[in-house]
Design a protein around this motif. Structure first.
Motif, mmCIF file in Angstrom:
data_model
loop_
_atom_site.group_PDB
_atom_site.id
_atom_site.type_symbol
_atom_site.label_atom_id
_atom_site.label_comp_id
_atom_site.label_asym_id
_atom_site.label_seq_id
_atom_site.Cartn_x
_atom_site.Cartn_y
_atom_site.Cartn_z
ATOM 1 N N LEU A 1 0.869 -1.174 0.000
ATOM 2 C CA LEU A 1 0.000 0.000 0.000
ATOM 3 C C LEU A 1 0.902 1.218 0.000
ATOM 4 O O LEU A 1 1.796 1.337 0.846
ATOM 5 N N VAL A 2 0.703 2.105 -0.968
ATOM 6 C CA VAL A 2 1.440 3.368 -1.038
ATOM 7 C C VAL A 2 0.436 4.494 -0.819
ATOM 8 O O VAL A 2 -0.533 4.611 -1.570
ATOM 9 N N ILE A 3 0.675 5.306 0.210
ATOM 10 C CA ILE A 3 -0.124 6.501 0.469
ATOM 11 C C ILE A 3 0.798 7.677 0.179
ATOM 12 O O ILE A 3 1.880 7.785 0.764
ATOM 13 N N SER B 6 -0.540 14.033 -6.543
ATOM 14 C CA SER B 6 0.258 14.234 -7.755
ATOM 15 C C SER B 6 1.327 13.165 -7.947
ATOM 16 O O SER B 6 1.932 13.066 -9.017
ATOM 17 N N MET B 7 1.566 12.334 -6.938
ATOM 18 C CA MET B 7 2.641 11.340 -7.010
ATOM 19 C C MET B 7 2.149 9.914 -7.266
ATOM 20 O O MET B 7 2.949 8.985 -7.321
ATOM 21 N N LYS B 8 0.844 9.733 -7.453
ATOM 22 C CA LYS B 8 0.326 8.369 -7.653
ATOM 23 C C LYS B 8 0.915 7.712 -8.896
ATOM 24 O O LYS B 8 1.395 6.562 -8.836
ATOM 25 N N MET C 21 -2.655 5.294 -3.439
ATOM 26 C CA MET C 21 -3.731 6.276 -3.231
ATOM 27 C C MET C 21 -3.206 7.502 -2.517
ATOM 28 O O MET C 21 -2.157 7.461 -1.883
ATOM 29 N N SER C 22 -3.983 8.572 -2.619
ATOM 30 C CA SER C 22 -3.616 9.826 -1.961
ATOM 31 C C SER C 22 -3.993 9.768 -0.482
ATOM 32 O O SER C 22 -4.731 8.891 -0.033
ATOM 33 N N VAL D 216 4.283 5.383 3.422
ATOM 34 C CA VAL D 216 3.629 6.680 3.589
ATOM 35 C C VAL D 216 4.636 7.715 3.089
ATOM 36 O O VAL D 216 5.546 8.112 3.809
ATOM 37 N N ASP D 217 4.483 8.086 1.830
ATOM 38 C CA ASP D 217 5.401 9.032 1.195
ATOM 39 C C ASP D 217 5.067 10.448 1.650
ATOM 40 O O ASP D 217 3.901 10.781 1.853
#
Length: 111
Positions: free
Chosen positions: A6-8, A12-14, A55-56, A77-78
Protein backbone atom coordinates in the motif's frame (compact mmCIF):
# COMPACT_ATOMS: atom_id res chain seq x y z
CA UNK A 1 -7.89 -9.64 2.02
CA UNK A 2 -4.10 -9.51 1.84
CA UNK A 3 -2.02 -7.47 -0.61
CA UNK A 4 1.69 -6.90 -0.93
CA UNK A 5 1.94 -3.13 -0.91
CA UNK A 6 0.00 0.00 0.00
CA UNK A 7 1.44 3.37 -1.04
CA UNK A 8 -0.12 6.50 0.47
CA UNK A 9 1.25 9.62 -1.19
CA UNK A 10 0.35 13.10 -2.39
CA UNK A 11 -2.20 12.94 -5.18
CA UNK A 12 0.26 14.23 -7.76
CA UNK A 13 2.64 11.34 -7.01
CA UNK A 14 0.33 8.37 -7.65
CA UNK A 15 1.43 7.80 -11.26
CA UNK A 16 5.13 8.46 -10.62
CA UNK A 17 4.96 5.83 -7.85
CA UNK A 18 3.39 3.33 -10.24
CA UNK A 19 5.98 4.08 -12.91
CA UNK A 20 8.88 3.67 -10.48
CA UNK A 21 7.50 0.40 -9.09
CA UNK A 22 7.30 -0.95 -12.63
CA UNK A 23 10.77 0.38 -13.47
CA UNK A 24 12.47 -1.06 -10.37
CA UNK A 25 10.78 -4.47 -10.55
CA UNK A 26 11.34 -5.02 -14.27
CA UNK A 27 14.39 -7.28 -13.77
CA UNK A 28 13.03 -9.46 -10.97
CA UNK A 29 12.93 -13.21 -11.50
CA UNK A 30 9.21 -13.22 -10.79
CA UNK A 31 7.72 -10.57 -13.04
CA UNK A 32 5.28 -8.07 -11.61
CA UNK A 33 1.88 -8.22 -13.25
CA UNK A 34 1.24 -4.53 -13.90
CA UNK A 35 -2.49 -5.18 -14.20
CA UNK A 36 -2.42 -5.99 -10.45
CA UNK A 37 -1.46 -2.40 -9.56
CA UNK A 38 -4.51 -0.34 -8.60
CA UNK A 39 -4.38 3.43 -8.52
CA UNK A 40 -7.32 4.50 -6.41
CA UNK A 41 -8.41 7.85 -7.85
CA UNK A 42 -11.75 8.57 -6.17
CA UNK A 43 -13.61 7.70 -3.00
CA UNK A 44 -16.01 5.63 -5.11
CA UNK A 45 -13.24 3.38 -6.48
CA UNK A 46 -13.48 -0.16 -5.15
CA UNK A 47 -10.45 -1.79 -3.59
CA UNK A 48 -10.44 -4.71 -5.99
CA UNK A 49 -8.26 -7.79 -5.82
CA UNK A 50 -4.83 -6.26 -6.45
CA UNK A 51 -1.30 -6.78 -5.20
CA UNK A 52 -0.43 -3.09 -5.02
CA UNK A 53 -2.66 -0.15 -4.10
CA UNK A 54 -1.59 3.45 -4.60
CA UNK A 55 -3.73 6.28 -3.23
CA UNK A 56 -3.62 9.83 -1.96
CA UNK A 57 -3.85 10.87 1.68
CA UNK A 58 -7.43 12.09 1.14
CA UNK A 59 -8.53 8.78 -0.36
CA UNK A 60 -6.76 6.78 2.36
CA UNK A 61 -8.57 8.86 4.97
CA UNK A 62 -11.97 8.32 3.33
CA UNK A 63 -11.37 4.57 2.91
CA UNK A 64 -10.49 4.01 6.56
CA UNK A 65 -12.95 1.17 7.14
CA UNK A 66 -11.90 -0.73 4.02
CA UNK A 67 -8.20 -0.33 4.77
CA UNK A 68 -8.59 -1.45 8.37
CA UNK A 69 -10.07 -4.71 7.07
CA UNK A 70 -7.05 -5.41 4.86
CA UNK A 71 -3.53 -6.57 5.53
CA UNK A 72 -0.44 -5.46 3.66
CA UNK A 73 3.10 -6.79 3.73
CA UNK A 74 4.46 -3.27 3.25
CA UNK A 75 2.93 0.18 3.80
CA UNK A 76 4.71 3.24 2.40
CA UNK A 77 3.63 6.68 3.59
CA UNK A 78 5.40 9.03 1.20
CA UNK A 79 5.91 12.64 2.26
CA UNK A 80 4.96 11.59 5.79
CA UNK A 81 5.36 15.15 7.05
CA UNK A 82 1.79 15.51 5.72
CA UNK A 83 0.59 13.65 8.83
CA UNK A 84 2.41 15.69 11.45
CA UNK A 85 -0.59 17.30 13.16
CA UNK A 86 -1.91 14.86 15.78
CA UNK A 87 -5.27 16.66 15.74
CA UNK A 88 -6.01 16.11 12.06
CA UNK A 89 -8.33 13.33 10.88
CA UNK A 90 -5.74 12.32 8.28
CA UNK A 91 -3.07 11.72 10.92
CA UNK A 92 -5.43 9.82 13.21
CA UNK A 93 -6.61 7.50 10.45
CA UNK A 94 -3.21 6.78 8.92
CA UNK A 95 -1.42 6.26 12.23
CA UNK A 96 -4.23 3.99 13.42
CA UNK A 97 -3.82 1.95 10.29
CA UNK A 98 -0.02 1.83 10.55
CA UNK A 99 -0.15 0.80 14.22
CA UNK A 100 -2.59 -1.98 13.36
CA UNK A 101 -0.20 -3.19 10.65
CA UNK A 102 2.79 -3.04 13.03
CA UNK A 103 4.37 -0.63 10.58
CA UNK A 104 7.84 0.72 11.12
CA UNK A 105 8.45 4.28 10.06
CA UNK A 106 11.58 5.78 8.62
CA UNK A 107 12.16 9.43 8.02
CA UNK A 108 14.85 10.17 5.48
CA UNK A 109 16.31 13.65 5.35
CA UNK A 110 16.90 14.97 1.84
CA UNK A 111 20.61 14.96 0.93
Amino acid sequence: PRASLLVICPSSMKYPWRDEIIRWTRDLKQQLDVTRISIIKTRKDVLSDSDIYIMSYAIATSKQDELLNMEFKVVIVDESHAIKSWKSARTKVITKYCVRQNAVSFYLEPQ
